[in-house]
Design an enzyme around this catalytic site. Structure first.
Site, PDB file in Angstrom:
ATOM      1  N   THR A 155       0.841  -1.196   0.000  1.00  0.00           N
ATOM      2  CA  THR A 155       0.000   0.000   0.000  1.00  0.00           C
ATOM      3  C   THR A 155       0.871   1.239   0.000  1.00  0.00           C
ATOM      4  O   THR A 155       1.812   1.347   0.798  1.00  0.00           O
ATOM      5  CB  THR A 155      -0.976   0.057   1.198  1.00  0.00           C
TER       6      THR A 155
ATOM      7  N   ASP B   6      -0.093   3.951   0.982  1.00  0.00           N
ATOM      8  CA  ASP B   6      -0.474   4.721   2.175  1.00  0.00           C
ATOM      9  C   ASP B   6       0.414   4.432   3.382  1.00  0.00           C
ATOM     10  O   ASP B   6       0.392   5.178   4.362  1.00  0.00           O
ATOM     11  CB  ASP B   6      -1.930   4.441   2.548  1.00  0.00           C
TER      12      ASP B   6
ATOM     13  N   TYR C 134      -2.831   9.192  -9.972  1.00  0.00           N
ATOM     14  CA  TYR C 134      -2.247   7.918 -10.372  1.00  0.00           C
ATOM     15  C   TYR C 134      -0.770   8.037 -10.734  1.00  0.00           C
ATOM     16  O   TYR C 134      -0.037   7.039 -10.695  1.00  0.00           O
ATOM     17  CB  TYR C 134      -3.001   7.337 -11.569  1.00  0.00           C
ATOM     18  N   LEU C 135      -0.333   9.248 -11.116  1.00  0.00           N
ATOM     19  CA  LEU C 135       1.063   9.415 -11.509  1.00  0.00           C
ATOM     20  C   LEU C 135       2.011   9.017 -10.383  1.00  0.00           C
ATOM     21  O   LEU C 135       3.049   8.393 -10.619  1.00  0.00           O
ATOM     22  CB  LEU C 135       1.328  10.875 -11.903  1.00  0.00           C
TER      23      LEU C 135
END
Length: 420
Positions: free
Chosen positions: A142, A144, A297-298
């Site tokens: 992830t 995050d 998304y980059l």
């Protein structure tokens, strides 16, 4: 345990290095032919298992599988789909067992974040709940960086590097034009409840005046007056103000600055854009010219600037997952353990899934400066090792060369379809 096939799938938002974990799984499984037959990849995650849409990775050449290590995104397709409890939807679990039996699957590897860990935990319990022997291992992933037990999460180091480099370069751009043009630049990054990615932007600020001048964390309640005062001070002192804002920036009452009013398939609120919200404040209250950018998304697809450390760790957890499974383990997750001492080192440990699933790790308050707008030296010491090293993909005609899979589907054996 008799020789059985393995199921591997990717889940949730993809990263620059999730395919490196897939590479680790498939290459390691091929080294254990006495216990593992074929590795079937779920087409679009767990949905692929439910629909009996399996990809036969044995049809891919060793060189193609090796190329996954430097290929971004999810090579087999990912999904946002969370299994309900057995009591709520028994049919899903019975379907999984049907598919697993039909294809002689005894190993289950699920590559994802916290919600994916929950799915993997539920699958690991099938042996007890429905009597089907399955060894389920969760593979952490992830951007995050919010999974517990593991020091950091594969995928995070690369997005951290991307954000730090991006705000450093964008800051130089704004600084060169601020006298007669843009005064405020805002870079919005991912991070719903945990500010790890936003914090990584702080690595670019190596001395006073460097970008970013302000970081907005989900962990620190947003104060509009305090924020605008700091923006004004930076513009007057440095000529401009560069900001990294987490998408999850929120007010003291817990409401997001940019709540779009919708939720995703995991039940998470969809956030509608904190950067334009902040830009509007800057224009209306300070009258300053601004620009903003959405990394979106980059930031998670940027394999060309991946962290070498991140790539190594992503491969390692995939490899370890297979080794744990063939050793008879289930319901666990390979975890990255940081070594002690000043020189950075790491190893692979093990974490119990029932303590990983649905637990979100936020940034320690000690990682955030007292004024709430930057990172501390403690945070810098934690973050810097994770962005070290380059692992560039091969290039041809000026563009990176990524894996192109055949994605040969396994012939379906069940007569009934399953609607997801």
């Amino acid at each position: 345990m008799a020789k059985m096939n393995a199921f591997y799938a990717q889940s949730g938002g993809v990263t620059a290095v999730i395919n490196a974990s897939a590479c680790g799984v498939i290459e390691t499984a091929r080294q254990h032919k006495d216990k593992i037959g074929k590795v079937y990849a779920g087409h679009n995650g767990i949905i692929g298992a439910l629909r009996e849409e399996l990809i036969d990775t044995s049809k891919e050449t060793p060189s193609t599988i090796a190329a996954l290590r430097h290929t971004p995104s999810g090579a087999f397709g990912s999904c946002r789909y969370k299994l309900k409890s057995l009591e709520q939807n028994r049919a899903e679990y019975e379907r999984l067992i049907e598919v697993f039996k039909a294809h002689n699957i005894g190993y289950f590897f699920y590559n994802g974040g916290g919600d994916s860990a929950d799915t993997c935990l539920k699958v690991s319990q099938l042996s007890k709940t429905l009597g089907y022997p399955i060894q389920a291992i969760h593979i952490p992933k992830t951007v995050d960086n919010d999974l517990p037990f593991t020091d950091n999460c594969p995928g995070f180091g690369s997005v951290a590097k991307y954000v730090a480099v991006s705000i450093k370069e964008a800051g130089l751009d704004v600084a060169s034009m601020c006298d007669s043009s843009t005064k405020v630049f805002i870079l919005e990054v991912m991070g719903r409840h945990a500010g790890w990615i936003a914090a990584a932007g702080g690595l670019a600020a190596e001395q006073e005046g460097d970008s970013p001048h302000i970081i907005l964390f989900p962990e620190i309640a947003f104060d509009k007056a305090k924020f605008l005062k700091r923006v004004d001070e930076c513009v007057k002192k440095f000529g401009f103000c560069a900001i990294v804002a987490s998408e999850g920036a929120q007010y003291a009452d817990g409401s997001f600055l940019a709540d779009s009013g919708t939720v995703d398939a995991f039940g998470h609120k969809q956030l509608g854009g904190v950067a334009p919200t902040l830009a509007t404040m800057v224009r209306q209250e300070l009258g300053l010219k601004y620009h903003w950018a959405l990394a979106d998304y980059l930031q998670r697809a940027a394999r060309h600037i991946a962290s070498g450390t991140d790539v190594e760790q992503a491969y390692a957890v995939g490899k370890a997952a297979v080794e744990m499974a063939v050793a008879g383990k289930s319901g666990v997750m390979p975890a990255i353990i940081r070594g002690k001492g000043k020189r950075y080192s790491w190893s692979i440990g093990e974490a119990p899934l029932d303590q990983v699933a649905n637990v979100e790790r936020k940034m320690p308050r000690s990682f955030i400066s007292k004024d709430g707008f930057s990172i501390t030296e403690e945070a810098r010491d934690y973050l810097l090792p994770l962005i070290q090293g380059e692992d560039n993909p091969p290039y041809k005609n000026g563009l990176p060369v990524y894996a192109r899979l055949k994605k040969v589907k396994v012939e379906k054996k069940l007569s009934t379809a399953f609607k997801v």
